[in-house]
Write a protein that holds these residues in place. Structure first.
Motif, mmCIF file in Angstrom:
data_model
loop_
_atom_site.group_PDB
_atom_site.id
_atom_site.type_symbol
_atom_site.label_atom_id
_atom_site.label_comp_id
_atom_site.label_asym_id
_atom_site.label_seq_id
_atom_site.Cartn_x
_atom_site.Cartn_y
_atom_site.Cartn_z
ATOM 1 N N SER A 2 0.757 -1.324 0.063
ATOM 2 C CA SER A 2 0.158 -0.034 0.029
ATOM 3 C C SER A 2 0.984 1.642 0.159
ATOM 4 N N ASP A 3 0.077 2.039 -0.177
ATOM 5 C CA ASP A 3 0.692 3.697 -0.117
ATOM 6 C C ASP A 3 0.740 4.482 1.092
ATOM 7 N N TYR A 4 1.293 4.038 1.384
ATOM 8 C CA TYR A 4 1.949 5.184 2.473
ATOM 9 C C TYR A 4 2.740 6.599 3.352
ATOM 10 N N LEU A 5 1.942 7.412 3.737
ATOM 11 C CA LEU A 5 2.780 8.670 4.280
ATOM 12 C C LEU A 5 3.153 9.084 5.462
ATOM 13 N N VAL A 6 3.624 9.402 5.965
ATOM 14 C CA VAL A 6 4.323 10.168 7.382
ATOM 15 C C VAL A 6 4.179 11.393 7.333
ATOM 16 N N LEU A 7 4.141 12.052 8.185
ATOM 17 C CA LEU A 7 3.566 13.265 8.824
ATOM 18 C C LEU A 7 4.602 13.147 9.351
ATOM 19 N N VAL A 8 5.681 14.650 8.667
ATOM 20 C CA VAL A 8 7.069 14.515 9.749
ATOM 21 C C VAL A 8 6.928 15.129 11.284
ATOM 22 N N SER A 9 7.288 14.993 12.325
ATOM 23 C CA SER A 9 7.184 15.689 13.681
ATOM 24 C C SER A 9 7.890 17.230 13.056
ATOM 25 N N PRO A 10 7.351 18.392 13.542
ATOM 26 C CA PRO A 10 7.798 19.619 13.634
ATOM 27 C C PRO A 10 9.116 19.700 14.873
ATOM 28 N N ALA A 17 14.519 21.218 10.922
ATOM 29 C CA ALA A 17 13.800 21.574 10.447
ATOM 30 C C ALA A 17 12.909 21.720 8.970
ATOM 31 N N ALA A 18 14.063 22.467 8.671
ATOM 32 C CA ALA A 18 13.998 22.234 6.696
ATOM 33 C C ALA A 18 14.731 21.169 6.295
ATOM 34 N N ASP A 19 15.282 20.475 6.650
ATOM 35 C CA ASP A 19 16.067 19.119 6.201
ATOM 36 C C ASP A 19 14.889 18.199 6.443
ATOM 37 N N ALA A 20 14.575 17.687 7.844
ATOM 38 C CA ALA A 20 13.951 16.913 7.870
ATOM 39 C C ALA A 20 13.423 15.826 7.383
ATOM 40 N N ASN A 102 21.011 17.572 18.260
ATOM 41 C CA ASN A 102 19.212 17.207 18.417
ATOM 42 C C ASN A 102 18.622 15.607 18.324
ATOM 43 N N GLU A 103 17.998 15.186 19.736
ATOM 44 C CA GLU A 103 17.536 13.623 19.848
ATOM 45 C C GLU A 103 16.667 13.590 18.284
ATOM 46 N N SER A 104 16.595 14.000 17.522
ATOM 47 C CA SER A 104 15.975 13.594 16.330
ATOM 48 C C SER A 104 17.111 12.596 15.313
ATOM 49 N N TRP A 105 17.926 13.658 15.274
ATOM 50 C CA TRP A 105 19.401 13.408 14.448
ATOM 51 C C TRP A 105 20.254 11.847 14.947
ATOM 52 N N THR A 106 20.113 11.669 16.652
ATOM 53 C CA THR A 106 20.782 10.356 17.620
ATOM 54 C C THR A 106 19.698 9.654 17.503
ATOM 55 N N ARG A 107 18.359 9.570 17.078
ATOM 56 C CA ARG A 107 17.448 8.386 16.415
ATOM 57 C C ARG A 107 17.462 8.176 14.736
ATOM 58 N N LEU A 108 17.728 8.923 14.607
ATOM 59 C CA LEU A 108 18.169 8.446 12.908
ATOM 60 C C LEU A 108 19.305 7.317 12.622
#
Length: 322
Positions: A2-10, A17-20, A102-108
């Protein structure tokens, strides 16, 4: 499929955020092994891909995933998230200090590096050999891993000890924690609830205050599945490298990698977040190759942090015998 879209967290970090969305699309391709694109609907960014229902946990666990939708024509059908987090997320968000990654970068970085690990076992162990105040350790704990951290800075060690003790008490989590009498080793064992702790379904964190270039005798051989760390960025982060500022990041890595790799299992992977200004990509790739790592991710996650930091992620895998 199926086609899925994942909403990116602010993100509160406007530069990141501009590159997320772009970074999360690249993360999706690494984690799921399928093409992914950035899609805007009504001015809102989503990451889109074709995936199976069995991939929902992976989509839910992307570094910036806020919500997942099945895309049918002009309609978005909400899909319940299947998170892997087993603790409240303030474990990684509550700490605020200058120089925090940035914790988002660490998780990535954890997600992408883990995608290339082929070791077996019930629970993976992460080593951050330049862990500072423990963003990687806490993210690993949040995701259900064991973790080992190394840093020589006494202030960072003490700050982490104070934070994790306070956090565990405030959330009333059953745990054991001990610090050596010389304040050079912290050992933590905990679980997401009392029943899991009683049953022995626990996680362990060890923080060692020692030189990252001299790990022999501190971390057992072939005991970790992935190594994820911020290499010295040449600015504030330069202090997180064993505090030897006379050496550049490549020289430091050259000295440290033999000890790090002795701790890594066959099939393990190394993920290095680095500043391209002070560690050119080709030079870093050549260095990893020289230490027996096959580079599998490079030139994929480049983004600007500030004028002095042009950040990227490189991942190398270890094959052959320990």
């Amino acid at each position: 499929m199926s086609d899925y879209l994942v909403l990116v967290s602010p993100s509160a970090n406007r530069v990141y955020a501009a590159d997320a969305p772009r970074l999360m699309a690249a993360e999706t391709e690494q984690v799921l092994g399928v093409p992914a694109t950035v899609t805007e609907l009504a001015g809102v960014a989503y990451v889109g891909c074709a995936a199976a229902a069995a991939d929902i946990p992976a989509l839910s666990g992307l570094s910036g995933a806020l919500a997942v939708f099945e895309h049918e024509g002009d309609l978005l059908r909400p899909i319940p998230l299947q998170r892997s987090e087993i603790y409240p997320d303030d474990l990684v968000t509550i700490q605020k200090y200058q120089g925090k990654t940035n914790e988002s970068w660490t998780r990535l970085c954890l997600n992408v590096t883990n995608a290339h690990v082929t070791t077996k076992g019930p629970r993976r162990t992460v080593l951050d050999p330049m862990c500072g105040r423990g963003t990687t350790l806490n993210t690993a704990l949040l995701l259900g891993y064991n973790a080992v951290g190394v840093d020589i800075d006494k202030r960072d060690f003490e700050a982490y000890e104070l934070f994790i003790k306070t956090w565990l008490r405030s959330h009333r989590l059953k745990h054991t924690i001990a610090t050596s009498h010389r304040g050079t080793r912290l050992d933590l064992e905990t679980a997401c609830d009392k029943d899991a702790f009683t049953a022995g379904n626990t996680q362990k964190i060890t923080y060692l205050r020692t030189d990252t270039t001299a790990l022999d005798g501190f971390v057992p051989k072939a005991s970790v599945d992935l190594i994820v760390t911020d290499t010295p960025y040449g600015v504030l982060h330069g202090s997180h490298a064993g505090r030897d500022l006379s050496r550049g990041p490549l020289e430091l890595l050259d000295a440290a990698l033999p000890g790090w790799l002795r701790t890594l299992k066959t099939g393990g992977a190394v993920g290095l977040s680095y500043n391209r200004h002070v560690a050119p990509t080709d030079d870093l790739a050549q260095l990893l190759d020289g230490h027996g790592l096959q580079v599998v991710v490079r030139d994929t996650f480049r983004h600007r942090v500030d004028a002095s930091i042009d950040r990227d992620l490189m991942v190398g895998v270890r094959a052959g015998r320990n």
